[in-house]
Design an enzyme around this catalytic site. Sequence first.
Site: not given
Lengths: 310, 162
Positions: A60-61, A89, A110, A138
């Site tokens: 969603r975000t 890696k 995020r 958030h």
Amino acid sequence: MASGWRGRDVISILDFTRGELEELFLEADKVKMALRRGGLQRRPLEGKLVALAFFEPSTRTRMSFEAAAKRLGAGTIGFTGPEGTSVEKGENLADTIRMLDAYADLIVIRHRYEGSALYAAEIAEAPVVNGGDGRQHHPTQAMIDLYTVREAHGRVEGLDYAVVGDLRYGRAAASFMLALTIFRPRRLYLVYPPQLAPRREVVSALERAGVRFERAELEEVIGEVDVLYVTRIQRERFPDPEEYERVRGSYRVTASMLEGARDSLVVLHPLPRVDEIDHSVDSTRHAWYFRQARNGVPVRMALLKLILGG
Amino acid sequence: MGGDEGLVVRKIRHGTVIDHIPAGRALRVLRLLGATLGGGRRIAIVINAESRKLGRKDIVKIEGLEPRVEDLDRIALVAPTATVNIVRDYRVVVKRKVEPPAEVRGILRCANPTCITRKPGEPVTPRFRLVSRDPLEYQCVYCGSILGEREIVEQLGGPAPL
Ligand SMILES: [Zn+2]
């Protein structure tokens, strides 16, 4: 106006004043109106590039930011989840951010570590927008939530609020509570199982801001509030599955529970939901969570526009 | 100062006397000052001295040292009640209460295991902001977690109180 927004990082909702957030809401109003008329006349961010660095999976975000950037004319680059990236890696976050900083005009991040967005902002020259750092913040969700409250009630301050669910690990709930220190609620009820009590720093922020808050049970506050902010209680927080089943039931909103609610009550949820809001609520006039979700793109467009100019 | 501890430790000529340290925390204070002490200094430590204000207190005397204010204020992390006396020629020329620093860089470690400052391989120095003097509380600038006085004192360890 809005000069304070140019090039700005968005790490926590507490970075913003009430006046700044009101500027954002006015901008979001304009964007929303333009979208309703079929899109923006100009592409104010034409030629800009937004990096979407989603170290933690998100649908969603990430899509909401991507849609917002593209509707403004900006391109996007990025990744979701560490698979297949240099992170896998063994590259550290600092180096990944330096790389994105070289490519993009703005970085949305995020990451599951709390403080990762601030750290990225210290490294990058480009503005950094926090798309969720662990359980902590958030901020863009809080902006969308406040904007939706304003749309429903014509104001944010002076209302009676209840925040329900996981107030400990849920970053949307935490950011929403912090946001209420900027817009003073008349009353704030916190509804949570003991394992999911709000964190110490959130409680101290509420205390320092002089917000009147108290713990309450869901049934007793439904008739007392204008805004009911519901969040998900995750199974993973409970070592004992039976305990989870027991707790879950007492934080579940159904249409019949809303019979005694104020006419003005709006029910919000950052989504996705599981079953903490019963589908019977969807058809009531109180269900605002779909409208809240639809506000995601215009509010993020307004934000990107203010930060990147144009 | 004064009273009976004068019998225990001779007065110093030049140096620093840190008084009113909560009982049992003298070694933690010394540890915090560690880097500034240098080797070979004469140091006297009095543990569990009588105190009208605190009941029991610790005292540290360091000969030939005049620490910088930043170093002194660090003491407040483990000994918020401490006073510092700078002595020249047997006379106290400066007397001041330690002030908890508004920001602490390094020294403390965030208690939250998923704080970015705890992520292996990231070149990031923990930073804490003072949010309350009494009780003493510092907040991690990165993850927001709060460290209380008990946690701070534990972290700045040293030997257990005597
Ligand atoms: Zn931290």
